[in-house]
Design a protein around this motif. Sequence first.
Motif, PDB file in Angstrom:
ATOM      1  N   PHE A 131       0.832  -1.207   0.000  1.00 24.86           N
ATOM      2  CA  PHE A 131       0.000   0.000   0.000  1.00 24.86           C
ATOM      3  C   PHE A 131       0.865   1.256   0.000  1.00 24.86           C
ATOM      4  O   PHE A 131       0.611   2.189  -0.764  1.00 24.86           O
ATOM      5  N   ASP A 132       1.889   1.285   0.854  1.00 19.59           N
ATOM      6  CA  ASP A 132       2.775   2.454   0.913  1.00 19.59           C
ATOM      7  C   ASP A 132       3.440   2.712  -0.436  1.00 19.59           C
ATOM      8  O   ASP A 132       3.570   3.859  -0.866  1.00 19.59           O
ATOM      9  N   ARG A 133       3.870   1.654  -1.084  1.00 20.34           N
ATOM     10  CA  ARG A 133       4.514   1.795  -2.403  1.00 20.34           C
ATOM     11  C   ARG A 133       3.520   2.367  -3.413  1.00 20.34           C
ATOM     12  O   ARG A 133       3.842   3.281  -4.178  1.00 20.34           O
ATOM     13  N   CYS A 134       2.304   1.821  -3.406  1.00 21.25           N
ATOM     14  CA  CYS A 134       1.282   2.293  -4.336  1.00 21.25           C
ATOM     15  C   CYS A 134       0.896   3.742  -4.044  1.00 21.25           C
ATOM     16  O   CYS A 134       0.725   4.537  -4.971  1.00 21.25           O
ATOM     17  N   ARG A 135       0.783   4.093  -2.779  1.00 28.47           N
ATOM     18  CA  ARG A 135       0.439   5.473  -2.413  1.00 28.47           C
ATOM     19  C   ARG A 135       1.547   6.428  -2.849  1.00 28.47           C
ATOM     20  O   ARG A 135       1.287   7.519  -3.346  1.00 28.47           O
ATOM     21  N   TYR A 136       2.788   6.014  -2.678  1.00 28.90           N
ATOM     22  CA  TYR A 136       3.921   6.842  -3.097  1.00 28.90           C
ATOM     23  C   TYR A 136       3.865   7.092  -4.604  1.00 28.90           C
ATOM     24  O   TYR A 136       4.056   8.211  -5.068  1.00 28.90           O
ATOM     25  N   LEU A 137       3.600   6.044  -5.365  1.00 25.26           N
ATOM     26  CA  LEU A 137       3.613   6.174  -6.824  1.00 25.26           C
ATOM     27  C   LEU A 137       2.363   6.867  -7.366  1.00 25.26           C
ATOM     28  O   LEU A 137       2.448   7.650  -8.320  1.00 25.26           O
ATOM     29  N   LEU A 138       1.214   6.606  -6.764  1.00 26.96           N
ATOM     30  CA  LEU A 138      -0.040   7.141  -7.294  1.00 26.96           C
ATOM     31  C   LEU A 138      -0.456   8.454  -6.639  1.00 26.96           C
ATOM     32  O   LEU A 138      -1.240   9.199  -7.206  1.00 26.96           O
ATOM     33  N   ASP A 171      -2.393   8.991  -4.088  1.00 26.33           N
ATOM     34  CA  ASP A 171      -3.794   9.058  -3.667  1.00 26.33           C
ATOM     35  C   ASP A 171      -4.141   7.796  -2.883  1.00 26.33           C
ATOM     36  O   ASP A 171      -3.889   6.689  -3.360  1.00 26.33           O
ATOM     37  N   ASP A 172      -4.724   7.967  -1.702  1.00 26.20           N
ATOM     38  CA  ASP A 172      -5.039   6.809  -0.857  1.00 26.20           C
ATOM     39  C   ASP A 172      -6.041   5.857  -1.505  1.00 26.20           C
ATOM     40  O   ASP A 172      -5.863   4.642  -1.463  1.00 26.20           O
ATOM     41  N   ASP A 173      -7.113   6.402  -2.080  1.00 23.76           N
ATOM     42  CA  ASP A 173      -8.127   5.533  -2.700  1.00 23.76           C
ATOM     43  C   ASP A 173      -7.548   4.733  -3.856  1.00 23.76           C
ATOM     44  O   ASP A 173      -7.785   3.532  -3.984  1.00 23.76           O
ATOM     45  N   ALA A 174      -6.791   5.397  -4.695  1.00 21.97           N
ATOM     46  CA  ALA A 174      -6.156   4.707  -5.821  1.00 21.97           C
ATOM     47  C   ALA A 174      -5.154   3.674  -5.312  1.00 21.97           C
ATOM     48  O   ALA A 174      -5.019   2.588  -5.893  1.00 21.97           O
ATOM     49  N   ALA A 175      -4.474   3.989  -4.220  1.00 21.63           N
ATOM     50  CA  ALA A 175      -3.499   3.050  -3.647  1.00 21.63           C
ATOM     51  C   ALA A 175      -4.187   1.808  -3.098  1.00 21.63           C
ATOM     52  O   ALA A 175      -3.673   0.697  -3.254  1.00 21.63           O
ATOM     53  N   TRP A 176      -5.353   1.982  -2.448  1.00 21.66           N
ATOM     54  CA  TRP A 176      -6.082   0.803  -1.949  1.00 21.66           C
ATOM     55  C   TRP A 176      -6.539  -0.072  -3.111  1.00 21.66           C
ATOM     56  O   TRP A 176      -6.434  -1.303  -3.053  1.00 21.66           O
TER      57      TRP A 176
END
Length: 79
Positions: A20-27, A29-34
């Motif tokens: 999740f942290d990796r996705c949030r860093y790249l995207l 946005d929290d919703d997009a990261a989830w």
Amino acid sequence: MLADAPSLEQLYRQHGHAVFDRCRYLLGDDDAAWDATQEVFLKADKGRHGFEGRSSWHTWLSRIATHHCLNVLRSQKVR
């Protein structure tokens, strides 16, 4: 797949937050990261039979997350 491979649930418990942290860093946005985190674990579940143990599970999942998020960003750019 390795004989002593952890279940998908175990992988999520151990590495879900890092993915999740990796996705949030790249995207950014929290919703997009989830959403991306869920997709990453779906992809991981489908591809676990191909895991050969040449890297850690963390590294393998991080790579899947990075590639997935970059593809999301590319598709957003095209639109």
